[in-house]
Design an enzyme around this catalytic site. Sequence first.
Site: not given
Length: 344
Positions: A13, A15-17, A41, A99, A136, A174, A219, A247, A251, A263
């Site tokens: 899990h 996030h790479l953006r 996302n 997801k 989630h 998570h 979150l 996770d 940012h 978050a």
Amino acid sequence: MQSIEIIYPDDWHCHLRDGAALSTTVPDIATQFRRAIVMPNLVPAVTTVEMASDYCQRIMEEVPSHNPFTPLMVLYLTDETPVQTIQAAKKSGIIFGCKLYPAGVTTHSHAGVTSLEKCHAVFEAMAELGLPLLIHGEVNDPAVDIFDRERVFIESHLLHLVERYPTLKIVLEHITTQDAVEFVTQAPANVAATITPHHLLLNRNDMLVGGIKPHHFCLPILKRKLHQQALLQAATSGNPKFFLGTDSAPHAQSKKEAACGCAGIYSAYSAIELYATAFEQANALDKLENFASRFGPAFYGLPINTDKITLTKSTWVMPNDLPFGEEKLIPFLAGETLTWKAIR
């Protein structure tokens, strides 16, 4: 113990953006792991096989030369996701899950699912095809305290989901509470969970005592120490239902240190060292390899990696910041000293 050697781990899990962020996030995750489940996302969300394929290509363009990293793509479910998309995802060879974001529950989740009933046909198709559902697990109800949203989701939705779709593979991602640990432990074998390094190393006191720490805001939010202890016990228990998922969620510094901060905690720079730190604190370094390298592939039905990574007892200081496009990114535990270092 001064060093340990484990099978190269995977991240189930992260996030790479997108865009310029990939030049930081992809090399970091590719250094730490051989494979990673990549969250969908984005804006717009990755809702089709074609979008996932294009995103995968953008990721691969940032993987360092001679690095064998493989992104495992995921589709973003909406109220309108058709069964045909699920069928195409299974055939694609690049998509390894779908997801479920309850609409509005976290970053870029506004297009998520408003009612599980609207996904009935999709869940049935996923169960039939063996495509995992990644959840989630929080409600987005303003009447529910933010510290209770995971527990309420389990009680109000997840119990019924597991009962209604007994063959659907489900990953409760998570997890943050003793309630989630108990639910997953007691659930059938088709239900598993990922645990992050920051939920193993921190509790809500670390975020709030002595002044609010915006770079510890995530979150699902950090919980009481008793929940942190339950997570540590689950991660180090040797139970194959619990495995690694960072996770890691970057940012820009300006988005975190703001009146309404975002978050997310960025742990990809040092993830395996962070997990080693947590497992050492629990006197369970002998359980790290299964958690990090074996249980995840087994649940997803994928081969275990064949190469290995060595972690040595060595002090080093986490960078204060990292490049993030034209801005800066503050990594988890920035400026602090770690006592485990990976040798690759």
